[in-house]
Design a protein around this motif. Structure first.
Motif, PDB file in Angstrom:
ATOM      1  N   HIS A 200      58.777  36.568  87.857  1.00 54.77           N
ATOM      2  CA  HIS A 200      59.363  37.816  87.354  1.00 54.77           C
ATOM      3  C   HIS A 200      60.479  38.285  88.283  1.00 54.77           C
ATOM      4  N   THR A 201      60.173  38.273  89.604  1.00 51.10           N
ATOM      5  CA  THR A 201      61.162  38.764  90.563  1.00 51.10           C
ATOM      6  C   THR A 201      62.416  37.909  90.518  1.00 51.10           C
ATOM      7  N   ARG A 202      62.232  36.592  90.460  1.00 53.81           N
ATOM      8  CA  ARG A 202      63.388  35.693  90.458  1.00 53.81           C
ATOM      9  C   ARG A 202      64.253  35.966  89.229  1.00 53.81           C
ATOM     10  N   ALA A 203      63.618  36.049  88.060  1.00 52.82           N
ATOM     11  CA  ALA A 203      64.382  36.271  86.831  1.00 52.82           C
ATOM     12  C   ALA A 203      65.115  37.605  86.885  1.00 52.82           C
ATOM     13  N   ALA A 204      64.424  38.657  87.366  1.00 54.11           N
ATOM     14  CA  ALA A 204      65.043  39.981  87.424  1.00 54.11           C
ATOM     15  C   ALA A 204      66.192  40.001  88.429  1.00 54.11           C
ATOM     16  N   MET A 205      66.011  39.309  89.567  1.00 57.15           N
ATOM     17  CA  MET A 205      67.074  39.258  90.579  1.00 57.15           C
ATOM     18  C   MET A 205      68.283  38.502  90.044  1.00 57.15           C
ATOM     19  N   LEU A 206      68.039  37.406  89.332  1.00 55.39           N
ATOM     20  CA  LEU A 206      69.160  36.633  88.795  1.00 55.39           C
ATOM     21  C   LEU A 206      69.960  37.478  87.810  1.00 55.39           C
ATOM     22  N   THR A 207      69.255  38.243  86.982  1.00 55.14           N
ATOM     23  CA  THR A 207      69.946  39.123  86.035  1.00 55.14           C
ATOM     24  C   THR A 207      70.748  40.165  86.795  1.00 55.14           C
ATOM     25  N   ALA A 208      70.111  40.795  87.793  1.00 56.32           N
ATOM     26  CA  ALA A 208      70.780  41.851  88.542  1.00 56.32           C
ATOM     27  C   ALA A 208      72.006  41.307  89.277  1.00 56.32           C
ATOM     28  N   LEU A 209      71.860  40.109  89.854  1.00 52.02           N
ATOM     29  CA  LEU A 209      72.960  39.558  90.654  1.00 52.02           C
ATOM     30  C   LEU A 209      74.171  39.195  89.794  1.00 52.02           C
ATOM     31  N   SER A 210      73.963  39.053  88.481  1.00 52.79           N
ATOM     32  CA  SER A 210      75.103  38.686  87.644  1.00 52.79           C
ATOM     33  C   SER A 210      75.746  39.926  87.016  1.00 52.79           C
ATOM     34  N   GLN A 211      75.295  41.121  87.401  1.00 53.49           N
ATOM     35  CA  GLN A 211      75.844  42.341  86.809  1.00 53.49           C
ATOM     36  C   GLN A 211      77.184  42.718  87.433  1.00 53.49           C
ATOM     37  N   ASP A 212      77.909  43.528  86.691  1.00 57.44           N
ATOM     38  CA  ASP A 212      79.232  43.955  87.161  1.00 57.44           C
ATOM     39  C   ASP A 212      79.157  44.761  88.444  1.00 57.44           C
ATOM     40  N   TYR A 213      78.116  45.622  88.551  1.00 55.81           N
ATOM     41  CA  TYR A 213      78.078  46.467  89.745  1.00 55.81           C
ATOM     42  C   TYR A 213      77.854  45.665  91.007  1.00 55.81           C
ATOM     43  N   VAL A 214      77.223  44.498  90.853  1.00 60.31           N
ATOM     44  CA  VAL A 214      77.058  43.643  92.029  1.00 60.31           C
ATOM     45  C   VAL A 214      78.413  43.022  92.404  1.00 60.31           C
ATOM     46  N   ARG A 215      79.172  42.633  91.377  1.00 59.62           N
ATOM     47  CA  ARG A 215      80.499  42.074  91.642  1.00 59.62           C
ATOM     48  C   ARG A 215      81.375  43.133  92.311  1.00 59.62           C
ATOM     49  N   THR A 216      81.276  44.369  91.806  1.00 61.06           N
ATOM     50  CA  THR A 216      82.051  45.462  92.401  1.00 61.06           C
ATOM     51  C   THR A 216      81.655  45.666  93.864  1.00 61.06           C
ATOM     52  N   ALA A 217      80.332  45.656  94.083  1.00 54.64           N
ATOM     53  CA  ALA A 217      79.851  45.873  95.450  1.00 54.64           C
ATOM     54  C   ALA A 217      80.389  44.792  96.385  1.00 54.64           C
TER      55      ALA A 217
END
Lengths: 315, 311
Positions: A200-217
């Motif tokens: 669960h954590t891996r899947a959720a992290m992968l989704t989060a890491l591909s979000q725009d706000y992560v790219r912005t950060a």
């Protein structure tokens, strides 16, 4: 929020009612006459049998038996144990704290293993760390609980002699001894959901890491550590918390065999002993209680989801 | 071995997709979604390893009478709890029976329980799920609530309660596992039916006057085969653990017939004197469950192109 809660309860109540019909129906699967089992030595005496039948309403039509049973269950009366003349509800309440201690320790262990593994495997996706973490999760999911328990006893109790192989000491009696008696079963239980939490954590992290706000950060020059911990992880944990709460309910099922292996007098051992003694009111009571806990946990999961997700809090 | 492999590959292939929209040019035949899925699965090294292990276990179970070195139930007072040796690779148990032979024969109970109970759960759950999804209304509400009610009891506890009331026997354990696994398939089939109901081709099939059962059979069922295959494989893994658990508790296969769960139960009493009695049956459960999980994960990756993104 209030309306949402009402609608949710509107779903839960029919579910529990249907479950009560199913659990009551279990009795009908039972081979043999319960009055004969209860009468024991006096099974030859028709007088005794008739009394037992009248007492348990076994001489009434099925629907009357059900309604009477349901009425008592609703007031918290799960009947009497056939074996040890004790109210089932009291038996359950007595055993539950033991399993609760075990389940909470197991949950802490599962989170300590599953969440960090999920994070590193998402951050270093497709690297050796990821493969190793995935392999560990899969192995954990595929290991039968009770076998792992036996192997741990073999290693730590028989070979090394570090830990007691069985038994239970209450936390209030002797905290250290209590820890020594519960650490192996807690690890066995925790292991069963650590792998699920990792995925669960891996899947959720992968989704989060591909979000725009992560790219912005990243674009604004934050360190990777900051990006992962403050931006990705905090968002990724939202689904993990809810799913984790539901997994907590599955620990109850895991406790059945684990408590059996380590002879821990908890909730799980209660149902197994009841099965062996053909103590059906206890079996029914335990199943009903488990379902209630499970349903309440999923309600709690929904509430937690709203509480920790600011985007949902307003609505 | 290749025949089993081929069979699984054929089964893995989803049925022909609905006619592609006219915009896209017709694909070359060797690039159908089914073939692509097979290729993806074959490239998945871990999944192939899982398939090889599963095949080996199936062969061991079928050929048990030929390959087991000893009679699995023959007791001998002369060889009680002998450590593994060249004569008894896995040692002997408390009644002098050969552990290797019992592990080999135990594969039958485990695999049969896993496969038969999941097949029964699919046979029971899918029709109800399709019915609920396509009919909607009260039918859906009742079927869904019953499935919810069953899902609110953890799988193993439900199976134990059912097995307790049905009485201890392997057939009853299988029935208990099948019933406990049914609601998952009800949910799956219902979800897919709802999804399909919204599509144009099901709309068209209904508009042409096909009866609901025909729509379900011809237009919805083929589409749920891929997810069913994934869920079914993973459910077999869970069912095997459940059977071992029930047998461990004495609610499954009855002694002296060999099953991995009951062997572990006996082994627990002789842990200090004969640890080999506990090691090998457990290792067998672990391996076969791991293999089914590997195949299930591989099938998921192969059949669901969307999962590539998160992989």
């Amino acid at each position: 929020m209030g309306i949402w809660l009402l609608r949710r309860l509107g779903q839960i109540i029919p579910t529990l009612l249907i479950l009560s019909v199913l659990i009551f129906g279990l009795q009908q699967l039972m081979p043999g006459d319960p009055a004969l089992i209860l009468a024991g030595e006096e099974r030859g005496d028709p007088q005794v049998l008739a009394e037992i039948r009248a007492e348990l309403l076994l001489d009434r039509p099925l629907w009357q038996q059900y309604l009477a049973w349901l009425g008592r269950v609703l007031t918290g009366d799960f009947g009497f144990s056939w074996r040890i003349r004790m109210p089932v509800a009291q038996l359950i309440l007595e055993k539950l704290p033991v399993t609760l201690q075990l389940a909470l320790m197991a949950f802490v262990i599962a989170v300590l293993i599953g969440v960090p593994l999920g994070i590193v495997s998402a951050v270093w996706k497709d690297r050796p760390v990821d493969w190793a973490a995935n392999g560990a999760a899969l192995a954990g999911i595929s290991t039968p609980n009770f076998w792992l328990g036996i192997m741990l006893i073999l290693l730590f109790s028989v070979q090394l002699g570090w830990l007691p192989p069985s038994g239970y000491v209450s936390l209030f009696e002797d905290p250290w001894q209590s820890l020594a008696t519960t650490i192996m079963p807690a690890f066995v239980l925790g292991n069963s959901i650590a792998g699920v939490l990792m995925r669960h954590t891996r899947a959720a992290m992968l989704t989060a890491l591909s979000q725009d706000y992560v790219r912005t950060a990243r674009a604004k020059g934050l360190t990777e550590r900051m990006v992962v911990v403050k931006h990705a992880l905090r968002n990724a944990l939202i689904p993990v918390v809810t799913l984790g709460t539901i997994e907590l309910g599955r620990l109850l099922a895991g406790a059945v065999l684990t408590e059996q292996i380590f002879t821990i007098p908890g909730f799980g051992k209660l149902i197994v002993d009841a099965v062996f003694n053909r103590d059906y009111p206890v079996v029914q009571g335990v199943v009903m209680a488990t379902a209630l806990i499970f349903v309440l946990l999923s309600l709690l999961a929904d509430l937690l989801y709203m509480a920790i997700n600011p985007r949902l809090r307003a609505s | 071995m290749s025949s089993t492999l081929d069979k699984l590959r054929q089964a893995a292939a989803p049925p022909p997709a609905p006619p592609p929209p006219p915009k896209t040019p017709p694909r070359p035949s060797q690039d159908s979604p089914g073939r692509r899925a097979i290729r993806r699965f074959a490239r998945h090294r871990l999944a192939m390893l899982g398939l090889v292990i599963v095949t080996l276990f199936v062969l061991v179970a079928i050929l048990a009478p030929l390959i087991a070195p000893y009679d699995p139930v023959a007791t001998s007072w002369a060889r009680i709890r002998k450590a593994p040796s060249s004569a008894f690779w896995f040692g002997t148990d408390e009644n002098g029976r050969d552990v290797l032979s019992r592990v080999i024969w135990g594969a039958r109970a485990s695999l049969m329980a896993g496969i038969v109970s999941v097949a029964a759960a699919i046979g029971l759950g899918v029709p109800f799920g399709l019915w609920a999804g396509l009919a909607g209304g009260w039918t859906d509400a009742v079927i869904s609530r019953v499935a919810d009610a069953m899902l609110s009891v953890p799988f193993l506890i439900l199976a134990i309660a059912l097995a307790a009331f049905l009485g201890p026997a392997l057939e009853n354990a299988m029935l208990a596992i099948a019933i406990s696994a049914t609601p998952i398939f009800v949910r799956l089939a219902r979800g897919m039916a709802l999804e399909a109901k919204a599509t144009d081709w099901v709309e068209a099939a209904r508009a042409l006057g096909n009866p609901p059962w025909r729509t379900a059979l011809r237009h919805v069922l083929p589409n749920i085969v891929p997810p069913l295959l994934v869920q079914g494989t993973l459910a077999i893994a869970e069912a095997i653990i459940a059977e071992a658990s029930l047998s461990f508790l004495g609610l499954g296969q009855q002694p002296p017939s060999p099953s991995w769960g009951s062997m572990l139960n006996a082994a627990q009493r002789f842990l200090t004197q004969a640890p080999w009695m506990a090691i090998y049956p457990g290792l067998a459960i672990f391996l076969v469950v791991l293999a089914f999980n590997l195949v299930g994960d591989g099938l998921r990756d192969a059949l669901d192109p969307r999962s590539d993104k998160n992989k």
